[in-house]
Write an enzyme that holds these catalytic residues in place. Structure first.
Site, PDB file in Angstrom:
ATOM      1  CG  HIS A  86      -1.869   1.219   1.382  1.00  0.00           C
ATOM      2  ND1 HIS A  86      -3.156   1.382   0.906  1.00  0.00           N
ATOM      3  CD2 HIS A  86      -1.369   2.362   1.726  1.00  0.00           C
ATOM      4  CE1 HIS A  86      -3.750   2.157   1.274  1.00  0.00           C
ATOM      5  NE2 HIS A  86      -2.879   3.165   1.693  1.00  0.00           N
ATOM      6  CD  GLU A  87       1.667   3.654   3.745  1.00  0.00           C
ATOM      7  OE1 GLU A  87       1.937   4.782   3.048  1.00  0.00           O
ATOM      8  OE2 GLU A  87       0.381   3.468   4.249  1.00  0.00           O
ATOM      9  CD  GLU A  96      -5.591   5.521   0.301  1.00  0.00           C
ATOM     10  OE1 GLU A  96      -4.545   6.109   0.522  1.00  0.00           O
ATOM     11  OE2 GLU A  96      -5.666   4.404   0.982  1.00  0.00           O
ATOM     12  CG  HIS A 146       0.322   6.106  -0.542  1.00  0.00           C
ATOM     13  ND1 HIS A 146      -0.685   6.994  -1.072  1.00  0.00           N
ATOM     14  CD2 HIS A 146      -0.314   5.605   0.333  1.00  0.00           C
ATOM     15  CE1 HIS A 146      -1.872   6.841  -0.449  1.00  0.00           C
ATOM     16  NE2 HIS A 146      -1.729   6.029   0.496  1.00  0.00           N
TER      17      HIS A 146
HETATM   18 ZN    ZN Z   1      -3.241   5.157   1.694  1.00  0.00          ZN
END
Ligand code: ZN
Length: 499
Positions: free
Chosen positions: A261-262, A291, A265
């Site tokens: 997830h990170e 996101e 980003h």
């Molecule tokens: Zn996030």
């Protein structure tokens, strides 16, 4: 004309430098700082913010922006920079400096109190700070101005231009489609596979995550990966993009998917062209757009069957005892195991957005003046029961679980769902353009996908507003449809049900 632009450039760089310094203080507070530093840090951050506010609201900036606005001879990057900075300038000049300082101070105190109140499960510790915070945010929203809903002014900080009524419509469509899917899938879900809980050494988890994020394109010489209680990613400045994960010895997938997830980003931040970085357009156009990248890598890549096929043997090398007997079917089922849970950050892909729906509902009530901060725990528990079907037994698992409200992130939560909806639409679009990505992901190869994202989304930074960028990429603004379709196919196959 060129003169006005040349006069603006050093001012934009100065603002960017102050923002970098503030981000570094924030990163340090979340990753390294001892609790004893909280009060002084709150003051330091408030001072930097107030200096930045003074610089941004200098009437000379206003004059230069007026001279440059609407001038047809500026190129795309300059014209967009003027548009973005003018919007920031107009907003900043509406908020009195005393209120800016009061907001920065309460943020430091409320956040530190939250870190102490959550382990004690004691909402009463946080309540006075939160009450003051909500009052100050109402003052801020009123100073900024709004027409239909006070909440619109808060949303605008994260999703520029988006209205509460549009978000409500999106959630209505999503929740109506999602609840029947969740209900039928959960009837078919068995016990969680044993490997989901185990004894996974934390140092090995971190090593594995470092390998994994590099594998999918994170550039280690232009970033860092650390541990913090709440995973996050922050772009300090160009060449310094930091992400964090947390590790739990009893849970391998927590760190694994936080890292995916990170990294989504972080790849976005690393993909913003260096030459745009010092300009107001050198960022994502909205948090929902940001996101979309993290959800895409976490779910559409990380939790896909092809990528699970690549990942499992690599994990077995690091954790032979814990995973030696696990086969691909069990692993794929395990990393997508849906269940009702009280905690948003550990919620699965299927039920996650129900957690966001309840937060949006509560925020809207608070800023309409229909809900007092003192009544938050009860309202939270009721909404959790209605949306997710569980009632928290304490505030630590309830209203105290997220840091967002203690750092003033009112209007932030909907961006998670907007990101989820964008992610599904972007991944489908990438496969339309590139053909199926299943073969790539089976081999752990994500270069074609990353290049597509770089070209279509990252390289555009904040040249377009988020809705316009999404519409350009997709041909139409996304609703809940592509995401619901994706869930029906994926979970229909996983549990052999027709949805
Ligand atoms: Zn996030």
């Amino acid at each position: 004309m060129t003169e006005a632009w040349e006069a603006l450039v050093p001012r934009m760089r100065e603002l960017r430098d102050l923002a970098s310094a503030a981000k570094l203080l924030h990163w340090d507070q979340s990753v390294l700082m001892p609790p004893g530093g909280a009060e002084a840090r709150a003051h330091a951050m408030a001072t930097i913010e107030s200096i930045a506010h003074d610089k941004l609201t200098d009437p000379e900036i206003g004059r230069l922006l007026d001279e440059l606005s609407g001038n047809g001879s500026l190129d795309e990057v300059r014209a967009s920079s003027v548009r973005v900075l003018k919007r920031d300038y107009d907003k900043a000049t509406r908020v009195p400096p005393d209120l800016v300082r009061a907001l920065a101070e309460i943020r430091g105190l409320a956040y530190q109190t939250w870190t102490e109140a959550r382990p004690r499960s004691d909402f009463s510790m946080l309540e006075p700070h939160l009450s003051r915070f909500v009052e100050l945010k109402k003052e801020e929203a009123d100073a900024l101005g709004w027409e239909d809903e006070r909440y619109d002014a808060l949303l605008d900080d994260f999703e520029p231009g988006l209205k509460s009524s549009q978000v409500s419509e999106l959630f209505d469509e999503l929740v109506a489609g999602l609840k029947p899917i969740v209900e039928s899938v959960l009837q078919h879900v068995g016990d969680p596979p044993g490997f989901l809980s185990g004894d996974y050494r934390e140092a090995r988890q971190k090593d594995f995550c470092e390998w994994l994020v590099a594998q999918i394109g994170f550039q280690g010489e232009r970033g860092r990966l650390d541990k913090s209680p709440h995973p996050f990613t922050i772009g300090i400045h160009k060449g310094d993009i930091r992400q964090t994960i947390r590790t739990d010895p009893s849970n391998l997938t927590d760190s694994l998917y936080a890292a995916m997830h990170e990294t989504g980003h972080a790849l976005y931040e690393q993909g913003i062209p260096d030459e745009l970085r010092d300009l107001p357009v050198g960022s994502a156009p909205s948090l929902g757009m940001h996101e979309s990248q993290s959800r895409l890598w976490e779910n559409h890549v990380g939790r896909s069957r092809p990528f699970a096929h690549f990942l499992l043997p690599k994990l077995k090398e690091r954790f032979p005892e814990e995973l030696g007997m696990v086969d691909l079917d069990e692993f794929y089922l395990g990393v997508n195991h849906p269940r009702r849970t009280l905690i948003r950050v550990t919620a699965d892909e299927l039920t996650y957005n129900l957690h966001i729906a309840l937060r949006f509902e509560i925020e809207l009530s608070m800023f309409r003046g229909d809900l007092d901060v003192a009544d938050l725990p009860e309202a939270w528990n009721d909404a959790m029961e209605r949306h997710v079907g569980l009632r928290p037994g304490n505030d630590s698992d309830g209203v105290l679980q997220d840091m967002h409200w203690s750092i003033g992130g009112y209007g932030y939560f909907p961006t998670y769902t907007i990101g989820t909806l964008y992610a599904a639409a972007f991944f489908a679009r990438a496969e339309q353009d590139l053909g199926s990505l299943a073969g790539d992901l089976r081999a752990g190869e994500s270069r074609r996908l990353l290049d597509w994202l770089r070209e279509n989304i990252h390289a555009r930074a904040y040249i377009d507003e988020a809705g316009d960028l999404a519409t350009k990429v997709l041909g139409a603004p996304p609703g809940a449809g592509p995401y619901l379709d994706y869930l029906r196919v994926k979970y229909g196959e996983l549990y052999d049900v027709s949805l």
